[in-house]
Motif scaffolding. Structure first.
Motif, short mmCIF file in Angstrom:
data_model
loop_
_atom_site.label_atom_id
_atom_site.label_comp_id
_atom_site.label_asym_id
_atom_site.label_seq_id
_atom_site.Cartn_x
_atom_site.Cartn_y
_atom_site.Cartn_z
N GLU A 16 -1.03 1.82 -14.80
CA GLU A 16 -0.45 2.68 -13.77
C GLU A 16 -1.55 3.40 -13.00
O GLU A 16 -1.51 3.51 -11.77
CB GLU A 16 0.50 3.70 -14.40
CG GLU A 16 1.76 3.12 -14.96
CD GLU A 16 2.62 4.17 -15.66
OE1 GLU A 16 2.41 5.37 -15.42
OE2 GLU A 16 3.51 3.77 -16.43
N ILE A 17 -2.54 3.90 -13.73
CA ILE A 17 -3.67 4.60 -13.10
C ILE A 17 -4.46 3.63 -12.22
O ILE A 17 -4.81 3.95 -11.08
CB ILE A 17 -4.58 5.24 -14.16
CG1 ILE A 17 -3.81 6.30 -14.95
CG2 ILE A 17 -5.84 5.83 -13.51
CD1 ILE A 17 -4.51 6.79 -16.20
N LEU A 18 -4.68 2.43 -12.72
CA LEU A 18 -5.42 1.43 -11.94
C LEU A 18 -4.67 1.04 -10.68
O LEU A 18 -5.28 0.85 -9.62
CB LEU A 18 -5.71 0.20 -12.80
CG LEU A 18 -6.74 0.43 -13.92
CD1 LEU A 18 -6.75 -0.75 -14.88
CD2 LEU A 18 -8.12 0.66 -13.33
N HIS A 19 -3.35 0.95 -10.75
CA HIS A 19 -2.56 0.67 -9.55
C HIS A 19 -2.74 1.77 -8.52
O HIS A 19 -2.87 1.49 -7.31
CB HIS A 19 -1.08 0.51 -9.90
CG HIS A 19 -0.74 -0.81 -10.50
ND1 HIS A 19 0.34 -1.00 -11.30
CD2 HIS A 19 -1.34 -2.03 -10.41
CE1 HIS A 19 0.39 -2.26 -11.69
NE2 HIS A 19 -0.62 -2.91 -11.17
N GLN A 20 -2.72 3.00 -8.96
CA GLN A 20 -2.91 4.12 -8.04
C GLN A 20 -4.31 4.10 -7.44
O GLN A 20 -4.49 4.39 -6.24
CB GLN A 20 -2.64 5.45 -8.74
CG GLN A 20 -1.18 5.68 -9.06
CD GLN A 20 -0.32 5.61 -7.81
OE1 GLN A 20 -0.60 6.24 -6.80
NE2 GLN A 20 0.74 4.81 -7.88
#
Length: 72
Positions: A16-20
């Motif tokens: 999720e963090i990497l997507h952001q």
């Protein structure tokens, strides 16, 4: 960026963090592209239109410096 920092602090799932982070990078790339187009269309074009060779060389030098920094 604060939202991403908060996600890290909240121990959110890594993907999720990497997507952001990817979304932020994409937005920055789009902004960079638009600013570069604007610089060429206005600042560089004005230097060419005025015939001021010193200003033309300065504007060209700025672009070369910018692209050299990107390559490093």
């Amino acid at each position: 960026m604060r939202g991403i920092a908060r996600m890290i602090e909240d121990d959110r799932y890594c993907i999720e963090i990497l997507h952001q982070l990817q979304a932020v990078k994409s937005a920055l790339a789009k902004a960079e592209s638009e600013i570069l187009k604007n610089h060429a269309a206005h600042c560089v074009a004005e230097a060419i239109a005025t015939g001021d060779t010193e200003d033309q060389q300065a504007k060209f030098g700025e672009l070369v410096d910018l692209f050299e920094r990107v390559r490093k």
